[in-house]
Design an enzyme around this catalytic site. Structure first.
Site, mmCIF file in Angstrom:
data_model
loop_
_atom_site.group_PDB
_atom_site.id
_atom_site.type_symbol
_atom_site.label_atom_id
_atom_site.label_comp_id
_atom_site.label_asym_id
_atom_site.label_seq_id
_atom_site.Cartn_x
_atom_site.Cartn_y
_atom_site.Cartn_z
ATOM 1 N N ASP A 63 -2.087 -1.555 10.653
ATOM 2 C CA ASP A 63 -2.347 -1.528 9.202
ATOM 3 C C ASP A 63 -2.908 -2.844 8.670
ATOM 4 O O ASP A 63 -3.295 -2.918 7.501
ATOM 5 C CB ASP A 63 -1.034 -1.260 8.429
ATOM 6 C CG ASP A 63 -0.524 0.155 8.632
ATOM 7 O OD1 ASP A 63 -1.242 0.960 9.246
ATOM 8 O OD2 ASP A 63 0.592 0.443 8.159
ATOM 9 N N LYS A 87 0.855 -1.200 0.000
ATOM 10 C CA LYS A 87 0.000 0.000 0.000
ATOM 11 C C LYS A 87 0.883 1.240 0.000
ATOM 12 O O LYS A 87 2.067 1.191 0.389
ATOM 13 C CB LYS A 87 -0.930 0.039 1.225
ATOM 14 C CG LYS A 87 -0.253 -0.010 2.611
ATOM 15 C CD LYS A 87 0.151 1.323 3.214
ATOM 16 C CE LYS A 87 0.792 1.174 4.590
ATOM 17 N NZ LYS A 87 1.663 2.264 4.984
ATOM 18 N N GLY A 146 4.351 -4.128 3.859
ATOM 19 C CA GLY A 146 4.624 -5.495 3.399
ATOM 20 C C GLY A 146 4.340 -6.555 4.461
ATOM 21 O O GLY A 146 3.638 -7.536 4.191
ATOM 22 N N LEU A 168 5.471 0.547 3.311
ATOM 23 C CA LEU A 168 4.599 -0.001 2.266
ATOM 24 C C LEU A 168 3.697 -1.108 2.796
ATOM 25 O O LEU A 168 2.930 -1.713 2.044
ATOM 26 C CB LEU A 168 5.450 -0.543 1.110
ATOM 27 C CG LEU A 168 6.377 0.497 0.468
ATOM 28 C CD1 LEU A 168 7.338 -0.164 -0.504
ATOM 29 C CD2 LEU A 168 5.540 1.558 -0.250
HETATM 30 O O1 C5P Z 1 0.409 -1.153 15.200
HETATM 31 P P1 C5P Z 1 1.854 -1.327 14.851
HETATM 32 O O2 C5P Z 1 2.489 -2.456 15.595
HETATM 33 O O3 C5P Z 1 2.077 -1.392 13.383
HETATM 34 O O4 C5P Z 1 2.577 0.005 15.337
HETATM 35 C C1 C5P Z 1 3.968 0.090 15.535
HETATM 36 C C2 C5P Z 1 4.254 1.244 16.483
HETATM 37 O O5 C5P Z 1 3.937 2.501 15.841
HETATM 38 C C3 C5P Z 1 3.419 1.230 17.743
HETATM 39 O O6 C5P Z 1 4.061 0.525 18.745
HETATM 40 C C4 C5P Z 1 3.298 2.710 18.090
HETATM 41 O O7 C5P Z 1 4.457 3.129 18.787
HETATM 42 C C5 C5P Z 1 3.319 3.399 16.736
HETATM 43 N N1 C5P Z 1 1.963 3.750 16.244
HETATM 44 C C6 C5P Z 1 1.280 4.821 16.808
HETATM 45 N N2 C5P Z 1 0.046 5.156 16.326
HETATM 46 C C7 C5P Z 1 -0.496 4.481 15.293
HETATM 47 C C8 C5P Z 1 0.192 3.399 14.696
HETATM 48 C C9 C5P Z 1 1.434 3.060 15.203
HETATM 49 O O8 C5P Z 1 1.766 5.458 17.750
HETATM 50 N N3 C5P Z 1 -1.679 4.854 14.821
#
Ligand code: C5P
Length: 299
Positions: free
Chosen positions: A154, A26, A119, A117
C-alpha cells in the site's frame, strides 16, 4: 533529546534540517481478489481513497558521527524500532542513495493502528517524501514509488495520494480523476487485525460472485447503486471471526449511509453519507467505539 522534548517542540516550519508533514489515512472502496500469485501475494483490484484523518510526521536530519535513524511516537501500539515501516523507508532511501546522515522521525499518531487505514504505510511514504527533500536526494516521484513498493503493497499509493485504482499487489496505480463529495464516518473497533492472517484465510468460493468487474467505472455509478455493485472480498474472512462487524455495517446502513464497508483487511469500517448532518447523527449511535468524521482528499 528526550522523547517528550521532541514531541513538545514547536516544529511548525520546514527548514534545511527539519520537515513536518501530515500523513493521511486511506479507505478502500471495494476490494476484489483476482488470484493467488506464485510469490504468495494476491492480485487484487481496489479503489484507494485518501481521507482527512492524519498523523503528523516530523523528520529531523542529523549528521552526528553515529548517524542513527530513530523513531519517536506517542502511541505504544506503534513500534519505535526497525519494525516500523517509517524506519524501513529511511533506511531504504539511505541505502539507495548512499546518504550518510541519520534522522529522528517523530510520529504524532492519530490513525488507529492495524485498522485497514494504511497508517504505517502512509507514514513510510511521508518519510520517503520528506527525506528526499531534507537530504537533497532529488529522486523523481516515479523512483519514490518504486522504492515504496519494496516497503509494502500500500505504500506506493501514499506517495501518489488522492484517489486511485490499485492493481497487482496494490502497487500498480492509475489515478482516478473525480471530485465526488460525501461525508464519511469511520468506526474503529479495538481489534488489531493482521493483513497476513486475512489473506491466508481467504475462501475463494465465497469471493466469486457477479459484482462489479471493473472498479475504475465506480465514479459513474449513482451513490445509491454502490451498495449493490461494490464489495470488499476480505469482509467474509474477518466477519466470520468478529461478528460485531456485521452489526456495525447494518447499523451504518440503517442510519442513512448510502454505502458501508470494512476498509482493507479491517478492523475499521466506514459509512458514507450525502449529508454531514447524517454522518454526525450516526456517530452518536457508536459511542462505544473510537470514531472519526472524514472527507475524501483529492490531489
Ligand atoms: O505488502 P504488505 O507487507 O503490506 O502485506 C502484508 C501481507 O499481506 C503479505 O505478507 C501477504 O501475506 C498479504 N498480502 C497479499 N496480497 C496482497 C497484499 C498483501 O497476500 N496484495
Amino acid at each position: 533529546m528526550s522523547k517528550d522534548l521532541l514531541m513538545d517542540s514547536k516544529l511548525n516550519e520546514n527548514s534545511s534540517t527539519q520537515r513536518q508533514i501530515f500523513s493521511f489515512a486511506k479507505i478502500n472502496i471495494g476490494l476484489r481478489i483476482i488470484r493467488k500469485r506464485p510469490d504468495g501475494y494476491h492480485d487484487l483490484e481496489t479503489i484507494f481513497q485518501e481521507i482527512s484523518v492524519s498523523d503528523r510526521i516530523t523528520c529531523l536530519s542529523n549528521s552526528n558521527s553515529i548517524a542513527e535513524i530513530r523513531i519517536f511516537t506517542n502511541n505504544p501500539q506503534c513500534p519505535a524500532s526497525q519494525k516500523n515501516l517509517a524506519f524501513q523507508a529511511a533506511d531504504l532511501l539511505r541505502k539507495f542513495t548512499g546518504e550518510k546522515k541519520g534522522c529522528d522521525i517523530i510520529i504524532d499518531k492519530k490513525i488507529p493502528v492495524g485498522a485497514g487505514l494504511g497508517g504505517g504505510s502512509s507514514n513510510a511514504a511521508s518519510v520517503l517524501v520528506s527525506l528526499n527533500k531534507l537530504w537533497d536526494c532529488n529522486l523523481a516521484n516515479s523512483e519514490l514509488v518504486k522504492l515504496a513498493s519494496q516497503i509494502g503493497s500500500d505504500v506506493p499509493f501514499f506517495v501518489v495520494g488522492g484517489c486511485a485504482l490499485g492493481r497487482g499487489r496494490g502497487e500498480i496505480l492509475t489515478p482516478i480523476k473525480n471530485r465526488l463529495k460525501y461525508w464519511g464516518l469511520l468506526i474503529s473497533p479495538s481489534a488489531i487485525i493482521s493483513t497476513k492472517w486475512v489473506y491466508e484465510n481467504l475462501n475463494f468460493d465465497l469471493t466469486k460472485r457477479g459484482k462489479m468487474s471493473k472498479f475504475d467505472g465506480f465514479i459513474q455509478i449513482d451513490f445509491e447503486e454502490w451498495q449493490n455493485n461494490i464489495q470488499n472480498d476480505l469482509e467474509n474472512v474477518v466477519f466470520r471471526k468478529h461478528q460485531e462487524f456485521q452489526a456495525i455495517k447494518e447499523k451504518l446502513y440503517s442510519s442513512r449511509a448510502f454505502y458501508a464497508q470494512m476498509s482493507g483487511s479491517g478492523s475499521s469500517l466506514y459509512g458514507l453519507f450525502v449529508k454531514r448532518d447524517d454522518a454526525l447523527a450516526a456517530q452518536k449511535l457508536f459511542k462505544e467505539y473510537k470514531t472519526f468524521i472524514f472527507k475524501p482528499r483529492y490531489v
